[in-house]
Design a protein around this motif. Structure first.
Motif, PDB file in Angstrom:
ATOM      1  N   SER A  52     -19.149 -20.876  38.064  1.00 65.13           N
ATOM      2  CA  SER A  52     -19.750 -19.831  37.239  1.00 65.13           C
ATOM      3  C   SER A  52     -20.535 -18.891  38.126  1.00 65.13           C
ATOM      4  O   SER A  52     -20.759 -19.156  39.290  1.00 65.13           O
ATOM      5  CB  SER A  52     -20.631 -20.442  36.143  1.00 65.13           C
ATOM      6  OG  SER A  52     -21.543 -21.345  36.673  1.00 65.13           O
ATOM      7  N   LEU A  77     -12.016 -15.490  40.981  1.00 67.32           N
ATOM      8  CA  LEU A  77     -11.592 -15.172  39.614  1.00 67.32           C
ATOM      9  C   LEU A  77     -10.817 -16.335  38.995  1.00 67.32           C
ATOM     10  O   LEU A  77     -11.010 -16.666  37.821  1.00 67.32           O
ATOM     11  CB  LEU A  77     -10.751 -13.897  39.599  1.00 67.32           C
ATOM     12  CG  LEU A  77     -11.525 -12.600  39.841  1.00 67.32           C
ATOM     13  CD1 LEU A  77     -10.571 -11.420  39.978  1.00 67.32           C
ATOM     14  CD2 LEU A  77     -12.528 -12.362  38.718  1.00 67.32           C
ATOM     15  N   LYS A  78      -9.967 -16.966  39.788  1.00 68.68           N
ATOM     16  CA  LYS A  78      -9.198 -18.120  39.308  1.00 68.68           C
ATOM     17  C   LYS A  78     -10.122 -19.289  38.975  1.00 68.68           C
ATOM     18  O   LYS A  78      -9.966 -19.953  37.949  1.00 68.68           O
ATOM     19  CB  LYS A  78      -8.185 -18.538  40.376  1.00 68.68           C
ATOM     20  CG  LYS A  78      -7.278 -19.668  39.974  1.00 68.68           C
ATOM     21  CD  LYS A  78      -6.282 -19.940  41.095  1.00 68.68           C
ATOM     22  CE  LYS A  78      -5.523 -21.220  40.866  1.00 68.68           C
ATOM     23  NZ  LYS A  78      -4.655 -21.546  41.999  1.00 68.68           N
ATOM     24  N   GLU A  79     -11.117 -19.542  39.824  1.00 70.35           N
ATOM     25  CA  GLU A  79     -12.070 -20.627  39.583  1.00 70.35           C
ATOM     26  C   GLU A  79     -12.898 -20.361  38.314  1.00 70.35           C
ATOM     27  O   GLU A  79     -13.149 -21.281  37.535  1.00 70.35           O
ATOM     28  CB  GLU A  79     -12.999 -20.805  40.789  1.00 70.35           C
ATOM     29  CG  GLU A  79     -12.306 -21.343  42.021  1.00 70.35           C
ATOM     30  CD  GLU A  79     -11.806 -22.766  41.830  1.00 70.35           C
ATOM     31  OE1 GLU A  79     -12.636 -23.664  41.636  1.00 70.35           O
ATOM     32  OE2 GLU A  79     -10.580 -22.971  41.874  1.00 70.35           O
ATOM     33  N   ILE A  80     -13.301 -19.125  38.103  1.00 66.48           N
ATOM     34  CA  ILE A  80     -14.052 -18.768  36.890  1.00 66.48           C
ATOM     35  C   ILE A  80     -13.156 -18.918  35.663  1.00 66.48           C
ATOM     36  O   ILE A  80     -13.577 -19.462  34.641  1.00 66.48           O
ATOM     37  CB  ILE A  80     -14.637 -17.344  37.005  1.00 66.48           C
ATOM     38  CG1 ILE A  80     -15.765 -17.326  38.039  1.00 66.48           C
ATOM     39  CG2 ILE A  80     -15.137 -16.846  35.648  1.00 66.48           C
ATOM     40  CD1 ILE A  80     -16.283 -15.940  38.385  1.00 66.48           C
ATOM     41  N   GLU A  81     -11.908 -18.467  35.778  1.00 67.88           N
ATOM     42  CA  GLU A  81     -10.946 -18.581  34.671  1.00 67.88           C
ATOM     43  C   GLU A  81     -10.745 -20.037  34.251  1.00 67.88           C
ATOM     44  O   GLU A  81     -10.641 -20.343  33.072  1.00 67.88           O
ATOM     45  CB  GLU A  81      -9.606 -17.972  35.105  1.00 67.88           C
ATOM     46  CG  GLU A  81      -8.508 -18.052  34.068  1.00 67.88           C
ATOM     47  CD  GLU A  81      -7.203 -17.510  34.618  1.00 67.88           C
ATOM     48  OE1 GLU A  81      -6.162 -18.160  34.384  1.00 67.88           O
ATOM     49  OE2 GLU A  81      -7.227 -16.460  35.285  1.00 67.88           O
ATOM     50  N   HIS A  82     -10.717 -20.941  35.216  1.00 69.34           N
ATOM     51  CA  HIS A  82     -10.530 -22.369  34.923  1.00 69.34           C
ATOM     52  C   HIS A  82     -11.852 -23.077  34.614  1.00 69.34           C
ATOM     53  O   HIS A  82     -11.893 -24.299  34.480  1.00 69.34           O
ATOM     54  CB  HIS A  82      -9.835 -23.055  36.102  1.00 69.34           C
ATOM     55  CG  HIS A  82      -8.398 -22.703  36.224  1.00 69.34           C
ATOM     56  ND1 HIS A  82      -7.963 -21.636  36.975  1.00 69.34           N
ATOM     57  CD2 HIS A  82      -7.290 -23.258  35.667  1.00 69.34           C
ATOM     58  CE1 HIS A  82      -6.654 -21.558  36.890  1.00 69.34           C
ATOM     59  NE2 HIS A  82      -6.221 -22.523  36.107  1.00 69.34           N
ATOM     60  N   LYS A  83     -12.936 -22.296  34.552  1.00 71.09           N
ATOM     61  CA  LYS A  83     -14.280 -22.831  34.304  1.00 71.09           C
ATOM     62  C   LYS A  83     -14.684 -23.881  35.339  1.00 71.09           C
ATOM     63  O   LYS A  83     -15.415 -24.827  35.042  1.00 71.09           O
ATOM     64  CB  LYS A  83     -14.384 -23.382  32.887  1.00 71.09           C
ATOM     65  CG  LYS A  83     -14.126 -22.305  31.832  1.00 71.09           C
ATOM     66  CD  LYS A  83     -14.500 -22.761  30.470  1.00 71.09           C
ATOM     67  CE  LYS A  83     -14.262 -21.782  29.365  1.00 71.09           C
ATOM     68  NZ  LYS A  83     -14.095 -20.423  29.584  1.00 71.09           N
ATOM     69  N   ASP A 135     -11.692 -12.864  46.443  1.00 69.97           N
ATOM     70  CA  ASP A 135     -11.848 -12.364  45.071  1.00 69.97           C
ATOM     71  C   ASP A 135     -10.880 -13.058  44.120  1.00 69.97           C
ATOM     72  O   ASP A 135     -11.262 -13.492  43.028  1.00 69.97           O
ATOM     73  CB  ASP A 135     -11.628 -10.855  45.012  1.00 69.97           C
ATOM     74  CG  ASP A 135     -12.755 -10.064  45.643  1.00 69.97           C
ATOM     75  OD1 ASP A 135     -13.838 -10.643  45.887  1.00 69.97           O
ATOM     76  OD2 ASP A 135     -12.550  -8.863  45.906  1.00 69.97           O
ATOM     77  N   ARG A 136      -9.606 -13.177  44.521  1.00 71.93           N
ATOM     78  CA  ARG A 136      -8.604 -13.855  43.673  1.00 71.93           C
ATOM     79  C   ARG A 136      -8.987 -15.313  43.432  1.00 71.93           C
ATOM     80  O   ARG A 136      -8.864 -15.828  42.321  1.00 71.93           O
ATOM     81  CB  ARG A 136      -7.210 -13.775  44.304  1.00 71.93           C
ATOM     82  CG  ARG A 136      -6.526 -12.437  44.086  1.00 71.93           C
ATOM     83  CD  ARG A 136      -5.035 -12.502  44.373  1.00 71.93           C
ATOM     84  NE  ARG A 136      -4.705 -13.031  45.693  1.00 71.93           N
ATOM     85  CZ  ARG A 136      -4.589 -12.297  46.800  1.00 71.93           C
ATOM     86  NH1 ARG A 136      -4.790 -10.998  46.746  1.00 71.93           N
ATOM     87  NH2 ARG A 136      -4.266 -12.862  47.942  1.00 71.93           N
ATOM     88  N   TYR A 137      -9.450 -15.968  44.489  1.00 76.51           N
ATOM     89  CA  TYR A 137      -9.852 -17.375  44.378  1.00 76.51           C
ATOM     90  C   TYR A 137     -11.015 -17.527  43.390  1.00 76.51           C
ATOM     91  O   TYR A 137     -10.982 -18.387  42.509  1.00 76.51           O
ATOM     92  CB  TYR A 137     -10.246 -17.912  45.759  1.00 76.51           C
ATOM     93  CG  TYR A 137     -10.893 -19.270  45.720  1.00 76.51           C
ATOM     94  CD1 TYR A 137     -10.124 -20.425  45.583  1.00 76.51           C
ATOM     95  CD2 TYR A 137     -12.274 -19.402  45.793  1.00 76.51           C
ATOM     96  CE1 TYR A 137     -10.734 -21.672  45.536  1.00 76.51           C
ATOM     97  CE2 TYR A 137     -12.881 -20.646  45.745  1.00 76.51           C
ATOM     98  CZ  TYR A 137     -12.108 -21.768  45.622  1.00 76.51           C
ATOM     99  OH  TYR A 137     -12.705 -22.999  45.572  1.00 76.51           O
TER     100      TYR A 137
END
Length: 128
Positions: A46, A37-43, A33-35
């Motif tokens: 998606s 969310l971090k990937e989505i945050e950095h675009k 989940d953390r991974y």
């Protein structure tokens, strides 16, 4: 392509999608989940998608986690070699890239030793 690089998938058979992750992804779901969310945050990724939003076919590959040396953190891996014989990696040749012959050769221990000897005392080396 707007971003990324061609992956050299040449098989006429489309890889099979896998609708569930490997057991380690469930066991360490908080790391996954953390991974994500971090990937989505950095675009860098998606989703999630309830259906394919693209105009071309989409393959889904499972996630898994592996331990990191000297850490309680986990490495998240997108398993492009699953399912065996029908995966993304199955359709990518190991001896050519975009029609040109290719051979990957990784350095051997002796190669590193030669560099250290050539550079001499005080030489520094690190592993990422």
């Amino acid at each position: 392509l707007e971003f990324g690089a061609p992956i050299n998938y040449i098989s006429p058979e489309f890889p099979k999608s896998v609708s569930t992750n490997h057991p380690s992804a469930f066991k360490y779901a908080d790391h996954v989940d953390r991974y994500i969310l971090k990937e989505i945050e950095h675009k860098a990724t998606s989703g999630p998608f309830s259906q394919n939003p693209f105009s071309c076919p989409l393959t889904v590959s499972p996630l898994q986690t592996v331990s990191k040396k000297d850490s309680t953190d986990r490495r998240i891996v997108l398993d492009l070699s699953f399912p065996p014989g029908h995966s993304v990696n199955t359709g990518i040749p190991g001896d050519s890239y975009l029609g040109s012959p290719f051979k990957l050769t990784l350095p051997k221990l002796d190669d590193f030793l030669d560099i250290v000897i050539r550079k001499g005392p005080g030489c520094l080396m690190y592993k990422r």
